[in-house]
Design a protein around this motif. Structure first.
Motif, PDB file in Angstrom:
ATOM      1  N   ASP A  25     -14.618  -3.038   8.205  1.00  0.00           N
ATOM      2  CA  ASP A  25     -15.657  -3.430   7.250  1.00  0.00           C
ATOM      3  C   ASP A  25     -15.563  -2.640   5.959  1.00  0.00           C
ATOM      4  N   HIS A  26     -15.063  -1.421   6.060  1.00  0.00           N
ATOM      5  CA  HIS A  26     -14.882  -0.564   4.880  1.00  0.00           C
ATOM      6  C   HIS A  26     -13.419  -0.098   4.856  1.00  0.00           C
ATOM      7  N   PRO A  27     -12.508  -0.949   4.432  1.00  0.00           N
ATOM      8  CA  PRO A  27     -11.077  -0.626   4.511  1.00  0.00           C
ATOM      9  C   PRO A  27     -10.719   0.589   3.652  1.00  0.00           C
ATOM     10  N   GLU A  28      -9.745   1.322   4.142  1.00  0.00           N
ATOM     11  CA  GLU A  28      -9.311   2.537   3.456  1.00  0.00           C
ATOM     12  C   GLU A  28      -7.783   2.563   3.395  1.00  0.00           C
ATOM     13  N   LEU A  29      -7.262   3.047   2.295  1.00  0.00           N
ATOM     14  CA  LEU A  29      -5.816   3.201   2.125  1.00  0.00           C
ATOM     15  C   LEU A  29      -5.495   4.676   1.937  1.00  0.00           C
ATOM     16  N   LEU A  30      -4.620   5.198   2.759  1.00  0.00           N
ATOM     17  CA  LEU A  30      -4.154   6.574   2.634  1.00  0.00           C
ATOM     18  C   LEU A  30      -2.821   6.580   1.885  1.00  0.00           C
ATOM     19  N   VAL A  31      -2.709   7.453   0.889  1.00  0.00           N
ATOM     20  CA  VAL A  31      -1.458   7.601   0.139  1.00  0.00           C
ATOM     21  C   VAL A  31      -1.173   9.089  -0.030  1.00  0.00           C
ATOM     22  N   ALA A  32       0.036   9.395  -0.497  1.00  0.00           N
ATOM     23  CA  ALA A  32       0.432  10.767  -0.831  1.00  0.00           C
ATOM     24  C   ALA A  32       1.137  10.702  -2.175  1.00  0.00           C
ATOM     25  N   SER A  33       0.369  10.776  -3.252  1.00  0.00           N
ATOM     26  CA  SER A  33       0.929  10.526  -4.586  1.00  0.00           C
ATOM     27  C   SER A  33       1.960  11.571  -4.995  1.00  0.00           C
ATOM     28  N   ALA A  34       1.911  12.775  -4.395  1.00  0.00           N
ATOM     29  CA  ALA A  34       2.899  13.795  -4.731  1.00  0.00           C
ATOM     30  C   ALA A  34       4.310  13.372  -4.331  1.00  0.00           C
ATOM     31  N   SER A  35       4.407  12.488  -3.343  1.00  0.00           N
ATOM     32  CA  SER A  35       5.718  11.985  -2.933  1.00  0.00           C
ATOM     33  C   SER A  35       6.310  11.090  -4.008  1.00  0.00           C
ATOM     34  N   SER A  36       5.478  10.229  -4.591  1.00  0.00           N
ATOM     35  CA  SER A  36       5.884   9.370  -5.706  1.00  0.00           C
ATOM     36  C   SER A  36       4.660   8.596  -6.162  1.00  0.00           C
ATOM     37  N   ASP A  37       4.234   8.873  -7.380  1.00  0.00           N
ATOM     38  CA  ASP A  37       3.057   8.186  -7.900  1.00  0.00           C
ATOM     39  C   ASP A  37       3.317   6.689  -8.055  1.00  0.00           C
ATOM     40  N   THR A  38       4.524   6.319  -8.455  1.00  0.00           N
ATOM     41  CA  THR A  38       4.819   4.899  -8.648  1.00  0.00           C
ATOM     42  C   THR A  38       4.868   4.153  -7.317  1.00  0.00           C
ATOM     43  N   SER A  39       5.360   4.803  -6.261  1.00  0.00           N
ATOM     44  CA  SER A  39       5.348   4.173  -4.941  1.00  0.00           C
ATOM     45  C   SER A  39       3.916   4.022  -4.433  1.00  0.00           C
ATOM     46  N   ALA A  40       3.087   5.048  -4.668  1.00  0.00           N
ATOM     47  CA  ALA A  40       1.681   4.962  -4.260  1.00  0.00           C
ATOM     48  C   ALA A  40       0.978   3.824  -4.989  1.00  0.00           C
ATOM     49  N   MET A  41       1.290   3.639  -6.273  1.00  0.00           N
ATOM     50  CA  MET A  41       0.682   2.548  -7.038  1.00  0.00           C
ATOM     51  C   MET A  41       1.123   1.193  -6.508  1.00  0.00           C
ATOM     52  N   ALA A  42       2.397   1.086  -6.133  1.00  0.00           N
ATOM     53  CA  ALA A  42       2.891  -0.177  -5.589  1.00  0.00           C
ATOM     54  C   ALA A  42       2.194  -0.515  -4.276  1.00  0.00           C
ATOM     55  N   VAL A  43       1.996   0.485  -3.432  1.00  0.00           N
ATOM     56  CA  VAL A  43       1.309   0.270  -2.164  1.00  0.00           C
ATOM     57  C   VAL A  43      -0.152  -0.097  -2.402  1.00  0.00           C
ATOM     58  N   GLU A  44      -0.796   0.605  -3.339  1.00  0.00           N
ATOM     59  CA  GLU A  44      -2.202   0.319  -3.640  1.00  0.00           C
ATOM     60  C   GLU A  44      -2.375  -1.112  -4.144  1.00  0.00           C
ATOM     61  N   LYS A  45      -1.440  -1.583  -4.928  1.00  0.00           N
ATOM     62  CA  LYS A  45      -1.516  -2.953  -5.427  1.00  0.00           C
ATOM     63  C   LYS A  45      -1.482  -3.960  -4.281  1.00  0.00           C
ATOM     64  N   VAL A  46      -0.613  -3.724  -3.300  1.00  0.00           N
ATOM     65  CA  VAL A  46      -0.504  -4.631  -2.159  1.00  0.00           C
ATOM     66  C   VAL A  46      -1.810  -4.679  -1.374  1.00  0.00           C
ATOM     67  N   PHE A  47      -2.353  -3.510  -1.043  1.00  0.00           N
ATOM     68  CA  PHE A  47      -3.509  -3.475  -0.141  1.00  0.00           C
ATOM     69  C   PHE A  47      -4.837  -3.714  -0.859  1.00  0.00           C
ATOM     70  N   THR A  48      -4.861  -3.580  -2.168  1.00  0.00           N
ATOM     71  CA  THR A  48      -6.044  -4.015  -2.911  1.00  0.00           C
ATOM     72  C   THR A  48      -6.200  -5.526  -2.775  1.00  0.00           C
ATOM     73  N   THR A  49      -5.074  -6.228  -2.828  1.00  0.00           N
ATOM     74  CA  THR A  49      -5.097  -7.679  -2.637  1.00  0.00           C
ATOM     75  C   THR A  49      -5.536  -8.045  -1.221  1.00  0.00           C
ATOM     76  N   VAL A  50      -5.060  -7.285  -0.216  1.00  0.00           N
ATOM     77  CA  VAL A  50      -5.443  -7.544   1.163  1.00  0.00           C
ATOM     78  C   VAL A  50      -6.947  -7.354   1.342  1.00  0.00           C
ATOM     79  N   ALA A  51      -7.479  -6.251   0.805  1.00  0.00           N
ATOM     80  CA  ALA A  51      -8.904  -5.979   0.944  1.00  0.00           C
ATOM     81  C   ALA A  51      -9.745  -7.019   0.200  1.00  0.00           C
ATOM     82  N   ALA A  52      -9.261  -7.448  -0.962  1.00  0.00           N
ATOM     83  CA  ALA A  52      -9.997  -8.461  -1.724  1.00  0.00           C
ATOM     84  C   ALA A  52     -10.083  -9.765  -0.951  1.00  0.00           C
TER      85      ALA A  52
END
Length: 367
Positions: free
Chosen positions: A99-126
C-alpha cells in the motif's frame, strides 16, 4: 637563380605534418566520448523485488519481460536481504510493493543508475495509484551530491600524471632511466597529494577515509607515469597521443564515473572490468561508501597497471642501453678530431631532437 625548395612550402609541410596529432586526438575523443556517453540505455541492470509470494513473482517476471533485456530482475525474501545486496553492489535498486511502496537505492554506487531504477519503479507505483518512497541506503558526501565528484578527481589526477610524462620523458631524456623512474614516482606522490587535498579539505568530495583515497590515487598516478615514461623510449613525440588514448579516451569513458557499465555500450562496459580508471573510481567508492567491499579487486587492478609500468620502464632502460652502446661503438670508429663538415649531421640531429622535445611538451600542455 635558386632552384631549392621555397621556404613557404617547407613551412607548410611542417605545419601539415604536425596537424596530424591534434586531428587524431579530435577523432579519438569524439569516438570515445560520444560512443560511450551519447545515448545511455540500461541493459541487464540488476534490481530486486522484495517478497516471496505469487504477487512478487508476477511483478518481477512482468518487469523482466517488459524490460526486454534492460533489467535483470530477481525476487528476494525480505528488506534486509535487499539492503545487503545494495550495500555489496550486487543490485542497484530494491522495490518493496504494498500500500505504501518503497524503493531502496544506493546512490554512492552510481547516481545515474539509481535514477534509472527510480524512473522504472516510479512508473510501477503510479500504476498502482501509490506515491513511491525512495530510501537511499548509501548517500554520497555533502560535497558530492551527484556522486560524480570522484570522476572529476580521476580527471584531475590523470591530467597531472600524463602531462608530466612529456616533461620527464622528453626534457629528461638525457637522464638515466632509473633517475626518470624516481622522478615519476616523486611526481605521482605530489599529484596524489594534490588530488587528496581536492577530495577532502578543499571540496569535501569525501568525508572520511582520506588516507585510502591518497593511497589509491598514488598507485593510479604512478602507474600512468611509469607507463608513459617507458613508452617515450619507443614512441618519442607520439607519446602524448599514446597516453591520451590509454588514459583519457579509453580510461575516462570506461571508469564508471558518469555511467556504470549497465548503462553503456558493451565495449566500454567490458573495459570497466580491468582498466585503471575504473580501478580508482570503484576503489574509492568501495573504500569510502561500502565498507571496503570489493576493494581488494580494485587495488589488484591498479597494482597490475603499476607493475606493467615498472616492467615497461625496465625494458625501456635496456633498450636505451643497447642504443647507447651502438652509438658509442660508431663514435669510436670516427676520427678523433672531426671537421666542421663531420659535425654538421650531429648538430642537425641535436637540433631536431630539441625541436621534437619542445613540440611534444607543447602538445602535452595544450591537451
Amino acid at each position: 637563380m635558386s632552384t631549392g625548395p621555397h621556404p613557404t612550402a617547407g613551412a607548410l609541410r611542417h605545419v601539415l605534418g604536425h596537424l596530424l596529432t591534434p586531428l587524431l586526438m579530435c577523432l579519438g575523443m569524439g569516438l570515445a566520448y560520444l560512443g560511450a556517453f551519447h545515448a545511455p540505455q540500461p541493459h541487464d541492470l540488476r534490481v530486486d523485488v522484495v517478497g516471496s509470494g505469487p504477487a512478487a513473482q508476477v511483478l518481477a517476471q512482468t518487469l523482466q519481460d517488459k524490460g526486454a533485456g534492460a533489467l535483470d530482475v530477481r525476487t528476494v525474501p525480505d528488506r534486509a536481504t535487499a539492503a545487503t545486496a545494495l550495500r555489496q553492489q550486487d543490485s542497484y535498486g530494491a522495490y518493496i510493493p504494498g500500500d505504501h511502496p518503497e524503493l531502496l537505492v544506493a546512490s554512492a554506487s552510481s547516481d545515474t543508475s539509481a535514477m534509472a531504477v527510480e524512473k522504472v519503479f516510479t512508473t510501477v507505483a503510479a500504476g498502482q495509484d501509490s506515491p513511491l518512497k525512495v530510501t537511499d541506503l548509501a548517500p554520497t558526501a555533502s560535497g558530492d551530491p551527484t556522486g560524480q565528484g570522484v570522476f572529476f578527481l580521476l580527471v584531475a589526477v590523470s591530467i597531472g600524471a600524463y602531462a608530466s610524462v612529456a616533461v620527464i620523458g622528453a626534457a629528461g631524456a638525457a637522464l638515466p632511466m632509473r633517475i626518470r623512474a624516481l622522478l615519476a614516482a616523486g611526481t605521482s606522490l605530489v599529484v596524489s597529494l594534490i588530488g587528496t587535498l581536492f577530495a577532502g579539505p578543499v571540496f569535501h568530495l569525501v568525508d572520511h577515509g582520506l588516507a585510502g583515497v591518497w593511497a589509491l590515487s598514488w598507485l593510479y598516478a604512478a602507474g600512468i607515469l611509469l607507463i608513459g615514461v617507458g613508452l617515450h623510449t619507443y614512441l618519442r613525440r607520439w607519446t602524448t597521443l599514446g597516453v591520451m588514448v590509454l588514459f583519457v579516451m579509453l580510461n575516462f569513458t570506461s571508469s564508471g564515473g558518469i555511467y556504470r557499465p549497465e548503462l553503456q555500450p558493451g565495449f566500454f562496459g567490458s573495459l570497466h572490468a580491468f582498466w585503471n580508471g575504473a580501478g580508482l573510481v570503484e576503489g574509492i567508492r568501495g573504500h569510502v561508501y561500502f565498507d571496503g567491499h570489493g576493494l581488494g579487486g580494485h587495488v589488484l587492478v591498479l597494482a597490475v597497471w603499476f607493475l606493467a609500468g615498472a616492467l615497461l620502464v625496465t625494458l625501456a632502460g635496456r633498450t636505451e642501453a643497447r642504443r647507447n652502446a651502438v652509438t658509442a661503438a660508431a663514435g669510436a670508429s670516427t676520427a678523433a678530431a672531426p671537421t666542421a663538415a663531420d659535425r654538421a649531421p650531429e648538430k642537425r640531429a641535436e637540433d631536431e631532437d630539441e625541436e621534437e622535445m619542445e613540440e611534444e611538451m607543447e602538445e602535452a600542455v595544450a591537451v
